[in-house]
Motif scaffolding. Sequence first.
Motif, PDB file in Angstrom:
ATOM      1  N   GLN A   1      -1.478   5.688  -3.161  1.00  0.00           N
ATOM      2  CA  GLN A   1      -1.216   4.459  -3.910  1.00  0.00           C
ATOM      3  C   GLN A   1       0.208   3.977  -3.676  1.00  0.00           C
ATOM      4  OE1 GLN A   1      -3.570   2.890  -5.413  1.00  0.00           O
ATOM      5  NE2 GLN A   1      -5.157   4.482  -5.573  1.00  0.00           N
TER       6      GLN A   1
ATOM      7  N   THR B   1       2.667   0.660  -5.208  1.00  0.00           N
ATOM      8  CA  THR B   1       2.794  -0.543  -6.010  1.00  0.00           C
ATOM      9  C   THR B   1       4.263  -0.960  -6.058  1.00  0.00           C
ATOM     10  OG1 THR B   1       2.192  -1.585  -8.107  1.00  0.00           O
ATOM     11  CG2 THR B   1       3.030   0.661  -8.216  1.00  0.00           C
TER      12      THR B   1
ATOM     13  N   ASP C   1       7.148  -3.879  -7.811  1.00  0.00           N
ATOM     14  CA  ASP C   1       7.381  -4.868  -8.863  1.00  0.00           C
ATOM     15  C   ASP C   1       8.477  -5.850  -8.458  1.00  0.00           C
ATOM     16  OD1 ASP C   1       9.300  -2.678 -11.119  1.00  0.00           O
ATOM     17  OD2 ASP C   1       9.644  -3.339  -9.063  1.00  0.00           O
TER      18      ASP C   1
ATOM     19  N   ARG D   1      -5.312  -5.274   0.435  1.00  0.00           N
ATOM     20  CA  ARG D   1      -4.232  -5.939  -0.315  1.00  0.00           C
ATOM     21  C   ARG D   1      -4.877  -7.026  -1.167  1.00  0.00           C
ATOM     22  NH1 ARG D   1       1.174  -7.793   0.984  1.00  0.00           N
ATOM     23  NH2 ARG D   1       2.190  -7.969  -1.047  1.00  0.00           N
TER      24      ARG D   1
ATOM     25  N   GLU E   1       1.089  -6.896  -5.718  1.00  0.00           N
ATOM     26  CA  GLU E   1       1.774  -5.674  -6.130  1.00  0.00           C
ATOM     27  C   GLU E   1       1.279  -4.407  -5.432  1.00  0.00           C
ATOM     28  OE1 GLU E   1       2.109  -8.832  -8.950  1.00  0.00           O
ATOM     29  OE2 GLU E   1       0.280  -7.795  -8.287  1.00  0.00           O
ATOM     30  N   ASP E   2      -0.007  -4.355  -5.090  1.00  0.00           N
ATOM     31  CA  ASP E   2      -0.592  -3.089  -4.654  1.00  0.00           C
ATOM     32  C   ASP E   2      -1.015  -3.112  -3.193  1.00  0.00           C
ATOM     33  OD1 ASP E   2      -2.020  -3.330  -7.825  1.00  0.00           O
ATOM     34  OD2 ASP E   2      -0.540  -1.799  -7.274  1.00  0.00           O
TER      35      ASP E   2
END
Lengths: 108, 112
Positions: free
Chosen positions: B22, B24, B26, B68, B72-73
């Motif tokens: 994972q 992520t 910000d 995508r 964010e991820d």
Amino acid sequence: AQRVTQPEKLLSVFKGAPVELKCNYSYSGSPELFWYVQYSRQRLQLLLRHISRESIKGFTADLNKGETSFHLKKPFAQEEDSAMYYCALTTGGFKTIFGAGTRLFVKA
Amino acid sequence: NAGVTQTPKFRILKIGQSMTLQCTQDMNHNYMYWYRQDPGMGLKLIYYSVGAGITDKGEVPNGYNVSRSTTEDFPLRLELAAPSQTSVYFCACGGAQYNEAFFGQGTRLTVV
């Protein structure tokens, strides 16, 4: 194809000596070049970028389009400069590739 | 701000297993990247994305997949893990200005 070459895997210098980390690139377009540094147990982080023509922590790097080089230099190495240094190239499509890296070891 | 966060930090997989790394961010950056770092080989680009819904292969995409769906991820999927995928994986993001890349702390993956 785009390529970044750092010919030295390890560079060892004495404190106070000049240091030059070599970087050559291959790219047919207009390159954007960077130097990144990874200190022990820290994240990879930007050191400097060619477009800014700045000096960071005493390091400078000049883009030489004729020689397709972007060598990193510092006139007087310090022990805290010991780290892994990566040269990176970003293409027009925002693809960023890195060289194999050079480990700089500054001896007391 | 946390910047770029990768999970997990460490993982051991058996050959043939699958997993998702994972990532992520910000920072509201459009560009995201996955690299693998092998000893003496530097960072090799696996996949990258210039925005939500857009992904492209990098230098070493075989054996990996990405998606995508949001800004964010940017998860990285390994199907049928192989010992050759033992490496440290780094996720990064970048903005349009100056193209500086901001890195996560890395995920150390061992396939046995």
